[in-house]
Write a protein that holds these residues in place. Structure first.
Motif, PDB file in Angstrom:
ATOM      1  N   GLU A 443      51.978  48.143  86.383  1.00 24.20           N
ATOM      2  CA  GLU A 443      51.630  49.290  87.218  1.00 24.20           C
ATOM      3  C   GLU A 443      50.409  50.017  86.651  1.00 24.20           C
ATOM      4  OE1 GLU A 443      55.054  51.795  87.628  1.00 24.20           O
ATOM      5  OE2 GLU A 443      56.376  50.100  88.086  1.00 24.20           O
ATOM      6  N   MET A 444      50.378  50.181  85.344  1.00 20.61           N
ATOM      7  CA  MET A 444      49.255  50.853  84.705  1.00 20.61           C
ATOM      8  C   MET A 444      47.953  50.092  84.942  1.00 20.61           C
ATOM      9  SD  MET A 444      48.749  51.822  80.663  1.00 20.61           S
ATOM     10  CE  MET A 444      50.521  51.923  80.444  1.00 20.61           C
ATOM     11  N   ALA A 445      48.023  48.769  84.836  1.00 19.28           N
ATOM     12  CA  ALA A 445      46.823  47.944  84.988  1.00 19.28           C
ATOM     13  C   ALA A 445      46.187  48.108  86.359  1.00 19.28           C
ATOM     14  CB  ALA A 445      47.166  46.477  84.730  1.00 19.28           C
ATOM     15  N   GLU A 446      47.004  48.433  87.362  1.00 16.76           N
ATOM     16  CA  GLU A 446      46.473  48.555  88.722  1.00 16.76           C
ATOM     17  C   GLU A 446      45.547  49.751  88.875  1.00 16.76           C
ATOM     18  OE1 GLU A 446      49.709  48.619  91.421  1.00 16.76           O
ATOM     19  OE2 GLU A 446      50.284  46.523  91.098  1.00 16.76           O
ATOM     20  N   TRP A 447      45.833  50.859  88.173  1.00 19.40           N
ATOM     21  CA  TRP A 447      45.019  52.053  88.381  1.00 19.40           C
ATOM     22  C   TRP A 447      44.060  52.361  87.231  1.00 19.40           C
ATOM     23  CZ3 TRP A 447      45.475  56.211  85.068  1.00 19.40           C
ATOM     24  CH2 TRP A 447      46.661  56.328  84.331  1.00 19.40           C
ATOM     25  N   LEU A 448      44.145  51.650  86.119  1.00 13.99           N
ATOM     26  CA  LEU A 448      43.214  51.903  85.017  1.00 13.99           C
ATOM     27  C   LEU A 448      41.742  51.769  85.432  1.00 13.99           C
ATOM     28  CD1 LEU A 448      44.890  50.319  81.846  1.00 13.99           C
ATOM     29  CD2 LEU A 448      44.584  52.736  82.391  1.00 13.99           C
ATOM     30  N   PRO A 449      41.367  50.807  86.300  1.00 13.02           N
ATOM     31  CA  PRO A 449      39.946  50.741  86.696  1.00 13.02           C
ATOM     32  C   PRO A 449      39.433  52.018  87.355  1.00 13.02           C
ATOM     33  CG  PRO A 449      41.081  48.706  87.272  1.00 13.02           C
ATOM     34  CD  PRO A 449      42.143  49.675  86.844  1.00 13.02           C
ATOM     35  N   LEU A 450      40.332  52.823  87.911  1.00  8.23           N
ATOM     36  CA  LEU A 450      39.898  54.055  88.571  1.00  8.23           C
ATOM     37  C   LEU A 450      39.362  55.093  87.590  1.00  8.23           C
ATOM     38  CD1 LEU A 450      41.680  52.644  90.737  1.00  8.23           C
ATOM     39  CD2 LEU A 450      42.429  54.921  91.453  1.00  8.23           C
ATOM     40  N   ALA A 525      49.447  41.792  79.496  1.00  9.47           N
ATOM     41  CA  ALA A 525      48.182  41.060  79.476  1.00  9.47           C
ATOM     42  C   ALA A 525      47.188  41.674  80.462  1.00  9.47           C
ATOM     43  CB  ALA A 525      48.420  39.588  79.802  1.00  9.47           C
ATOM     44  N   ALA A 526      47.676  42.073  81.628  1.00 10.07           N
ATOM     45  CA  ALA A 526      46.797  42.690  82.631  1.00 10.07           C
ATOM     46  C   ALA A 526      46.283  44.039  82.150  1.00 10.07           C
ATOM     47  CB  ALA A 526      47.546  42.843  83.947  1.00 10.07           C
ATOM     48  N   ALA A 527      47.150  44.810  81.501  1.00  8.19           N
ATOM     49  CA  ALA A 527      46.719  46.120  80.989  1.00  8.19           C
ATOM     50  C   ALA A 527      45.681  45.946  79.891  1.00  8.19           C
ATOM     51  CB  ALA A 527      47.926  46.900  80.474  1.00  8.19           C
ATOM     52  N   ARG A 528      45.911  44.986  79.011  1.00  7.71           N
ATOM     53  CA  ARG A 528      44.927  44.722  77.951  1.00  7.71           C
ATOM     54  C   ARG A 528      43.588  44.301  78.548  1.00  7.71           C
ATOM     55  NH1 ARG A 528      46.281  44.216  72.651  1.00  7.71           N
ATOM     56  NH2 ARG A 528      48.480  44.259  72.051  1.00  7.71           N
ATOM     57  N   GLN A 529      43.642  43.480  79.579  1.00  7.04           N
ATOM     58  CA  GLN A 529      42.411  43.043  80.224  1.00  7.04           C
ATOM     59  C   GLN A 529      41.689  44.233  80.859  1.00  7.04           C
ATOM     60  OE1 GLN A 529      42.934  39.969  83.129  1.00  7.04           O
ATOM     61  NE2 GLN A 529      40.749  39.738  83.524  1.00  7.04           N
ATOM     62  N   ALA A 530      42.462  45.117  81.488  1.00  8.42           N
ATOM     63  CA  ALA A 530      41.860  46.302  82.108  1.00  8.42           C
ATOM     64  C   ALA A 530      41.214  47.201  81.059  1.00  8.42           C
ATOM     65  CB  ALA A 530      42.917  47.071  82.895  1.00  8.42           C
ATOM     66  N   ILE A 531      41.886  47.359  79.908  1.00  5.48           N
ATOM     67  CA  ILE A 531      41.317  48.154  78.819  1.00  5.48           C
ATOM     68  C   ILE A 531      40.023  47.519  78.323  1.00  5.48           C
ATOM     69  CG2 ILE A 531      41.644  48.756  76.392  1.00  5.48           C
ATOM     70  CD1 ILE A 531      43.102  50.706  77.989  1.00  5.48           C
ATOM     71  N   GLY A 532      40.024  46.180  78.193  1.00  6.04           N
ATOM     72  CA  GLY A 532      38.822  45.492  77.735  1.00  6.04           C
ATOM     73  C   GLY A 532      37.663  45.649  78.705  1.00  6.04           C
ATOM     74  N   TRP A 534      37.265  48.103  80.828  1.00  5.59           N
ATOM     75  CA  TRP A 534      36.903  49.513  80.712  1.00  5.59           C
ATOM     76  C   TRP A 534      35.984  49.726  79.509  1.00  5.59           C
ATOM     77  CZ3 TRP A 534      41.374  53.647  80.064  1.00  5.59           C
ATOM     78  CH2 TRP A 534      40.830  54.937  80.091  1.00  5.59           C
ATOM     79  N   PHE A 535      36.377  49.158  78.386  1.00  9.93           N
ATOM     80  CA  PHE A 535      35.575  49.297  77.172  1.00  9.93           C
ATOM     81  C   PHE A 535      34.175  48.716  77.358  1.00  9.93           C
ATOM     82  CE2 PHE A 535      34.043  47.361  73.247  1.00  9.93           C
ATOM     83  CZ  PHE A 535      33.994  48.454  72.410  1.00  9.93           C
ATOM     84  N   ARG A 536      34.108  47.524  77.937  1.00 12.06           N
ATOM     85  CA  ARG A 536      32.804  46.881  78.125  1.00 12.06           C
ATOM     86  C   ARG A 536      31.906  47.693  79.064  1.00 12.06           C
ATOM     87  NH1 ARG A 536      36.169  42.411  77.757  1.00 12.06           N
ATOM     88  NH2 ARG A 536      36.483  42.319  80.012  1.00 12.06           N
ATOM     89  N   ALA A 537      32.531  48.369  80.037  1.00 11.81           N
ATOM     90  CA  ALA A 537      31.744  49.188  80.951  1.00 11.81           C
ATOM     91  C   ALA A 537      31.024  50.311  80.213  1.00 11.81           C
ATOM     92  CB  ALA A 537      32.648  49.772  82.041  1.00 11.81           C
ATOM     93  N   TRP A 538      31.571  50.705  79.082  1.00 11.75           N
ATOM     94  CA  TRP A 538      30.965  51.773  78.293  1.00 11.75           C
ATOM     95  C   TRP A 538      29.957  51.263  77.274  1.00 11.75           C
ATOM     96  CZ3 TRP A 538      32.073  57.208  77.222  1.00 11.75           C
ATOM     97  CH2 TRP A 538      32.688  57.841  78.307  1.00 11.75           C
TER      98      TRP A 538
END
Length: 662
Positions: A443-450, A525-532, A534-538
């Motif tokens: 669930e977290m992974a779905e909205w982290l990109p926002l 795994a999806a949440a970790r990917q979303a965090i990664g 996010w990090f790369r975007a910065w």
């Protein structure tokens, strides 16, 4: 070579206090600075020495930075100094290095390889010999080390060589690695260490040193303060208590009268370092001890504060004067509060004075994440440019497992307000808690990109620390904790002694089951990917931004996030009202109630809320509607390398700078 005190009838210094690797070269040791100030006030001569800085020159920048990036529970630095500390101990180095790689499959391109690590280990014998001779050239009567996390085996190695070269010199060690049973085990297992301090030494260090200068290591039981293990205890037995783990730990009840730390020796050493132009120092300062939240609800994973959470803080009236005094003495405007948590009374009594007097400080504080927007505004105005709020998760169910006393919505709001006000945030997404469910991470992974326009954290697997509730009561969480696996290659100790010696632990059940795979936990795994992502975007050029300004009753929202459905939105009417109300993360029931009072009907509210969700401008979290855009203008963040506690300038690329910051 053997050095005797008889050969030195007029010692140059009473006490040498030593800060061993691996510790930050960009800041002095506050523990040793405080002890030096106390000793000086009592007329006892002392010198603080920094082999941590010497090690930087000895090993080189690349090796130093590579070692600094390795998690302390991997025991690599302890293993490096093992040959010097324990010359008769010959662990299986091939197995150690194999397991190190297996446990860290994503080690970066600048990691040290097998041959480099083995070469460094061999060099540490010479380094310790050289460091010991350099320290003994000052003819001390007492040599003491501070030991936290990765400093322990290096400190043991140094004190062992001191004993070999100068048998009359008294040796002592203290610090976080020596609290309670860890200190007693250090004293039992390593006879070249004369005294071990368990807990806070500032309340008795002066009389203890005075007795040591008079009697050497031959102190009787009556001469030894509570919380100190002495040679006499090896004969008569060790003291015990009825609290905690049964081992004495000293606590300084009142810290208000403690002097400011003396950092003269650090700045003298720094000025002589080859890397002085690249080291931008900060000033560690202490305003409180313990944790007022932990005293109420001990976070399940937190092992800080040893045997007591008792919160003690310095009077608010003295804080600014102390900042000014230390800053002027060393001409440094960067201040790192080493407190576990900010005294909330400082919002009213310290921060306004910093604002009124116009001090140009850059300050770091650890805070609780459920602060109000006004409080963050107060911090920002006072020069608090960097905080560590203990966010730890963006799911309230995981936060409840931690006993954090905050919600995901509060954490999200803090990230938003900090970005708005130009306060940099250090935080991590901890995962692997007993009782968590993989669906939560999905669930977290779905909205982290926002929220990619807010400051990213790093996904970190939970570590089990001594003194945490997980450690003190593992069975209630279904855990079987054993020392982190690689410690067995760093210490020549049986399992029972190792259990009492080290600070970091791991769950034997999880370790035996092997690494969790993406198939086992697709949500994580999806949440970790979303965090990664996010990090790369910065780290890839311009930072993502979602910001808005109001013009003629319309909200104009600019959106450069990767998930943006439009680059610019023009929000008016009911959606405009909802987006502004949601800026305060109101409970959805309350928000809808306000709109109903304004004459809005439910179908219209539903349509406008759905429209804002579809535009990815609000998120529904913890039964709240949270507006995501920042208001223009917003303040710029400090550079990711510009930590108020000091930093190392070495031409790193932006990715590595941000990694070091978070």
């Amino acid at each position: 070579m053997t050095v005797s005190l008889e050969d030195c009838p007029a010692p140059g210094v009473d006490v040498c206090l030593v800060n061993m690797p691996l510790s930050g070269v960009e800041r002095p040791s506050i523990a040793l600075g405080l002890l030096k100030a106390l000793l000086t006030d009592a007329g006892i001569s002392s010198k603080v020495l920094y082999p941590s800085l010497w090690f930087l020159e000895y090993a080189g920048i690349k090796n130093y930075r590579a070692l600094e990036s390795i998690r302390p529970e991997e025991a690599v630095v302890d293993w490096l100094f093992g040959a010097a500390a324990f010359p008769d101990f010959h662990p299986d180095h091939d197995r150690f290095l194999q397991r190190l790689d297996e446990r860290n499959p994503r080690r970066g391109r600048k990691s040290l390889d097998r041959d480099q690590l083995l070469s460094l280990r061999e060099q540490m014998v010479d380094f310790i010999d050289w460091a010991a001779c350099k320290i003994l050239s000052r003819n001390p009567r007492i040599v003491g080390c501070t030991s936290t996390f990765q400093q322990h085996v290096a400190s043991l190695a140094l004190l062992r060589r001191v004993r070999e070269l100068a048998p009359d010199v008294v040796t002592i060690i203290g610090g976080a690695n020596c609290e309670s049973v860890m200190g007693r085990t250090t004293h039992k297992q390593f006879p070249w260490v004369d005294f071990v301090v368990s807990g806070e030494a500032d309340g008795f260090m002066v009389p203890l040193v005075e007795r040591m200068l008079m009697k050497g290591r031959n102190l009787g039981e009556e001469d030894v303060p509570f919380g100190v293990f002495a040679p006499v205890h090896r004969t008569v037995g060790y003291p015990s208590t009825s609290t905690g783990d049964g081992t004495p730990r000293a606590v300084t009840d009142d810290i208000r009268a403690l002097p400011l730390p003396d950092y003269d020796d650090y700045f003298e050493e720094l000025s002589q370092s080859l890397y002085a132009p690249q080291i931008i120092p900060g000033l560690p300062m202490e305003f409180s001890r313990g944790c007022w939240w932990g005293a109420k609800s001990h976070c399940t994973f937190c092992g800080l504060n040893g045997g007591t959470m008792s919160y003690r803080s310095k009077p608010a009236e003295t804080v600014v004067d102390d900042m000014v005094s230390l800053s002027e003495r060393y001409q440094v405007r960067r201040i790192e509060a080493v407190d576990n948590i900010l005294d909330t009374g400082y919002f009213d009594k310290v921060m306004p004075r910093l604002v009124e007097e116009g001090h140009d400080f850059s300050i770091f504080f650890e805070v609780k994440s459920n602060m109000k927007k006004k409080q963050i505004e107060t911090l920002a105005a006072a020069g608090v440019r960097w905080i560590q709020p203990g966010i730890e998760s963006l799911d309230s169910r995981v936060l409840r497992l931690m006993r954090k006393g905050c919600t995901a919505a509060q954490n999200l709001q803090l990230l938003k307000w900090s970005r708005q006000l130009g306060v940099r945030v250090s935080w991590s997404l901890l995962c692997g808690f007993p009782g968590e469910e993989d669906s939560w991470y999905a669930e977290m992974a779905e909205w982290l990109p926002l929220i990619s326009h807010l400051q990213p954290g790093a996904a970190v697997t939970l570590r089990f620390d001594r003194y945490s509730p997980y450690f003190t009561n593992p069975s209630s969480y279904g855990l079987r904790l054993t020392p982190s696996e690689l410690y067995r290659y760093a210490y020549p100790l049986p399992d029972s002694a190792l259990q009492n010696q080290v600070y970091f632990f791991e769950d034997e059940v999880a370790r035996d089951a092997g690494a969790v795979t993406a198939i086992d936990r697709p949500g994580l795994a999806a949440a970790r990917q979303a965090i990664g992502t996010w990090f790369r975007a910065w780290t890839q050029g311009a930072l993502p931004m979602l910001s808005m300004v109001e013009e003629d009753g319309t909200l104009i929202v600019d959106d450069t996030r990767a998930c943006a459905v439009e680059r610019q939105h023009r929000i008016s009417g009911l959606a405009h009202t909802i987006l502004k109300l949601a800026d305060d993360a109101l409970p959805e029931v309350q928000l809808r109630g306000r709109l109903t009072e304004m004459g809005c009907d439910e179908p219209s509210i539903d349509r406008s809320v759905d429209e804002l969700i579809d535009r990815r401008l609000i998120v529904r979290l913890d039964s709240r509607l949270i507006s995501l855009p920042l208001w223009r203008p917003h303040r710029l963040l400090p550079a990711p390398s510009a930590f108020p506690g000091g930093y190392f300038m070495q031409g790193e690329d932006a990715v590595e700078q941000l990694l070091a910051a978070i």
